[in-house]
Motif scaffolding. Structure first.
Motif, PDB file in Angstrom:
ATOM      1  N   GLU A   1      43.817  52.838  45.820  1.00  0.00           N
ATOM      2  CA  GLU A   1      43.096  51.760  46.484  1.00  0.00           C
ATOM      3  C   GLU A   1      43.946  51.165  47.606  1.00  0.00           C
ATOM      4  OE1 GLU A   1      40.614  49.246  43.622  1.00  0.00           O
ATOM      5  OE2 GLU A   1      42.260  49.990  42.352  1.00  0.00           O
ATOM      6  N   PRO A   2      44.231  51.953  48.632  1.00  0.00           N
ATOM      7  CA  PRO A   2      45.127  51.474  49.693  1.00  0.00           C
ATOM      8  C   PRO A   2      44.556  50.309  50.505  1.00  0.00           C
ATOM      9  CG  PRO A   2      44.169  53.576  50.290  1.00  0.00           C
ATOM     10  CD  PRO A   2      43.783  53.318  48.863  1.00  0.00           C
ATOM     11  N   ASP A   3      43.259  50.075  50.417  1.00  0.00           N
ATOM     12  CA  ASP A   3      42.680  48.916  51.100  1.00  0.00           C
ATOM     13  C   ASP A   3      43.046  47.616  50.378  1.00  0.00           C
ATOM     14  OD1 ASP A   3      41.073  50.002  49.020  1.00  0.00           O
ATOM     15  OD2 ASP A   3      39.377  48.771  49.668  1.00  0.00           O
ATOM     16  N   LEU A   4      43.352  47.700  49.081  1.00  0.00           N
ATOM     17  CA  LEU A   4      43.713  46.510  48.296  1.00  0.00           C
ATOM     18  C   LEU A   4      45.220  46.378  48.079  1.00  0.00           C
ATOM     19  CD1 LEU A   4      41.092  46.482  45.376  1.00  0.00           C
ATOM     20  CD2 LEU A   4      41.049  45.180  47.498  1.00  0.00           C
TER      21      LEU A   4
ATOM     22  N   PRO B   1      58.249  47.569  39.252  1.00  0.00           N
ATOM     23  CA  PRO B   1      56.849  47.620  38.811  1.00  0.00           C
ATOM     24  C   PRO B   1      56.021  46.485  39.415  1.00  0.00           C
ATOM     25  CG  PRO B   1      58.191  46.638  37.107  1.00  0.00           C
ATOM     26  CD  PRO B   1      59.135  47.039  38.209  1.00  0.00           C
ATOM     27  N   LEU B   2      56.048  46.403  40.744  1.00  0.00           N
ATOM     28  CA  LEU B   2      55.373  45.331  41.467  1.00  0.00           C
ATOM     29  C   LEU B   2      54.525  45.927  42.584  1.00  0.00           C
ATOM     30  CD1 LEU B   2      58.487  43.015  41.879  1.00  0.00           C
ATOM     31  CD2 LEU B   2      56.714  42.852  40.106  1.00  0.00           C
ATOM     32  N   ALA B   3      53.290  45.453  42.702  1.00  0.00           N
ATOM     33  CA  ALA B   3      52.401  45.898  43.778  1.00  0.00           C
ATOM     34  C   ALA B   3      51.883  44.684  44.518  1.00  0.00           C
ATOM     35  CB  ALA B   3      51.232  46.708  43.217  1.00  0.00           C
ATOM     36  N   MET B   4      51.745  44.817  45.827  1.00  0.00           N
ATOM     37  CA  MET B   4      51.202  43.747  46.643  1.00  0.00           C
ATOM     38  C   MET B   4      49.689  43.933  46.762  1.00  0.00           C
ATOM     39  SD  MET B   4      54.397  43.652  46.989  1.00  0.00           S
ATOM     40  CE  MET B   4      54.958  45.084  47.828  1.00  0.00           C
ATOM     41  N   LEU B   5      48.964  42.821  46.646  1.00  0.00           N
ATOM     42  CA  LEU B   5      47.505  42.819  46.665  1.00  0.00           C
ATOM     43  C   LEU B   5      47.012  41.945  47.807  1.00  0.00           C
ATOM     44  CD1 LEU B   5      44.701  43.306  45.322  1.00  0.00           C
ATOM     45  CD2 LEU B   5      45.191  41.284  43.906  1.00  0.00           C
ATOM     46  N   ARG B   6      46.166  42.509  48.662  1.00  0.00           N
ATOM     47  CA  ARG B   6      45.557  41.759  49.774  1.00  0.00           C
ATOM     48  C   ARG B   6      44.399  40.922  49.217  1.00  0.00           C
ATOM     49  NH1 ARG B   6      46.516  47.038  51.534  1.00  0.00           N
ATOM     50  NH2 ARG B   6      47.986  47.157  53.284  1.00  0.00           N
ATOM     51  N   LEU B   7      44.628  39.626  49.075  1.00  0.00           N
ATOM     52  CA  LEU B   7      43.630  38.749  48.458  1.00  0.00           C
ATOM     53  C   LEU B   7      42.291  38.730  49.190  1.00  0.00           C
ATOM     54  CD1 LEU B   7      45.892  35.790  47.322  1.00  0.00           C
ATOM     55  CD2 LEU B   7      44.891  37.610  45.910  1.00  0.00           C
ATOM     56  N   PRO B   8      42.231  38.707  50.523  1.00  0.00           N
ATOM     57  CA  PRO B   8      40.928  38.668  51.177  1.00  0.00           C
ATOM     58  C   PRO B   8      40.068  39.914  50.919  1.00  0.00           C
ATOM     59  CG  PRO B   8      42.641  37.992  52.711  1.00  0.00           C
ATOM     60  CD  PRO B   8      43.328  38.547  51.491  1.00  0.00           C
TER      61      PRO B   8
ATOM     62  N   VAL C   1      39.890  41.545  47.845  1.00  0.00           N
ATOM     63  CA  VAL C   1      39.579  41.735  46.430  1.00  0.00           C
ATOM     64  C   VAL C   1      38.540  40.722  45.961  1.00  0.00           C
ATOM     65  CG1 VAL C   1      41.435  40.235  45.540  1.00  0.00           C
ATOM     66  CG2 VAL C   1      40.652  42.181  44.171  1.00  0.00           C
ATOM     67  N   SER C   2      37.679  41.149  45.043  1.00  0.00           N
ATOM     68  CA  SER C   2      36.693  40.228  44.463  1.00  0.00           C
ATOM     69  C   SER C   2      37.388  39.332  43.446  1.00  0.00           C
ATOM     70  CB  SER C   2      35.567  41.003  43.783  1.00  0.00           C
ATOM     71  OG  SER C   2      36.037  41.600  42.588  1.00  0.00           O
ATOM     72  N   VAL C   3      36.806  38.191  43.178  1.00  0.00           N
ATOM     73  CA  VAL C   3      37.372  37.264  42.194  1.00  0.00           C
ATOM     74  C   VAL C   3      37.354  37.899  40.801  1.00  0.00           C
ATOM     75  CG1 VAL C   3      37.101  35.003  41.094  1.00  0.00           C
ATOM     76  CG2 VAL C   3      36.848  35.225  43.574  1.00  0.00           C
ATOM     77  N   ASP C   4      36.313  38.665  40.500  1.00  0.00           N
ATOM     78  CA  ASP C   4      36.262  39.333  39.190  1.00  0.00           C
ATOM     79  C   ASP C   4      37.416  40.327  39.030  1.00  0.00           C
ATOM     80  OD1 ASP C   4      34.014  37.939  38.392  1.00  0.00           O
ATOM     81  OD2 ASP C   4      32.618  39.554  38.887  1.00  0.00           O
ATOM     82  N   ARG C   5      37.654  41.120  40.047  1.00  0.00           N
ATOM     83  CA  ARG C   5      38.760  42.095  39.985  1.00  0.00           C
ATOM     84  C   ARG C   5      40.100  41.371  39.947  1.00  0.00           C
ATOM     85  NH1 ARG C   5      40.292  47.311  41.859  1.00  0.00           N
ATOM     86  NH2 ARG C   5      42.057  47.813  40.511  1.00  0.00           N
ATOM     87  N   LEU C   6      40.237  40.302  40.709  1.00  0.00           N
ATOM     88  CA  LEU C   6      41.466  39.518  40.696  1.00  0.00           C
ATOM     89  C   LEU C   6      41.731  38.967  39.295  1.00  0.00           C
ATOM     90  CD1 LEU C   6      43.853  38.272  42.264  1.00  0.00           C
ATOM     91  CD2 LEU C   6      42.357  36.318  42.742  1.00  0.00           C
TER      92      LEU C   6
END
Length: 111
Positions: free
Chosen positions: A71-74, A85-92, A94-99
């Motif tokens: 999921e390279p877009d996220l 063991p850390l990944a960066m997540l683009r908040l804008p 991602v859906s709130v449910d997935r978050l």
């Protein structure tokens, strides 16, 4: 679309989660971080706390690579986080449910 307020609301709803004082957000359980603002570092410049990007504890390098490649877009990673063991997540993005799912999983692994 999610934001820092969603991160805060979700994280604080989890048992024993505490927020550490930070220019962004920083949540821990049992003294272990599970989600926090991305401290972006650029050569020759001061660190910038990015509240539009969350750093998530994901358990291991294999899980991180699965997320980043799947999921390279996220998700993304940076050289300074290699082997962690850390990944960066683009908040804008991602859906709130997935978050909610991602933060809860990170909390479970650290609790």
């Amino acid at each position: 679309m999610a934001d820092a307020d969603d991160v805060r609301r979700i994280a604080l709803a989890l048992p024993d989660a505490v927020e550490i004082e930070s220019p962004g957000f920083d949540f821990r359980v049992g003294g272990h971080g599970f989600v926090w603002s991305y401290p972006e570092r650029r050569p020759g410049q001061p660190r910038v706390i990015r509240t539009d990007i969350a750093v998530l504890y994901v358990g291991d390098e294999a899980e991180k690579q699965a997320l980043v490649l799947g999921e390279p877009d996220l998700f993304f990673t940076v050289p300074g986080y290699e082997g962690l063991p850390l990944a960066m997540l683009r908040l804008p993005e991602v859906s709130v449910d997935r978050l909610t799912e991602l933060i809860t999983d990170a909390w479970r692994m650290r609790a």
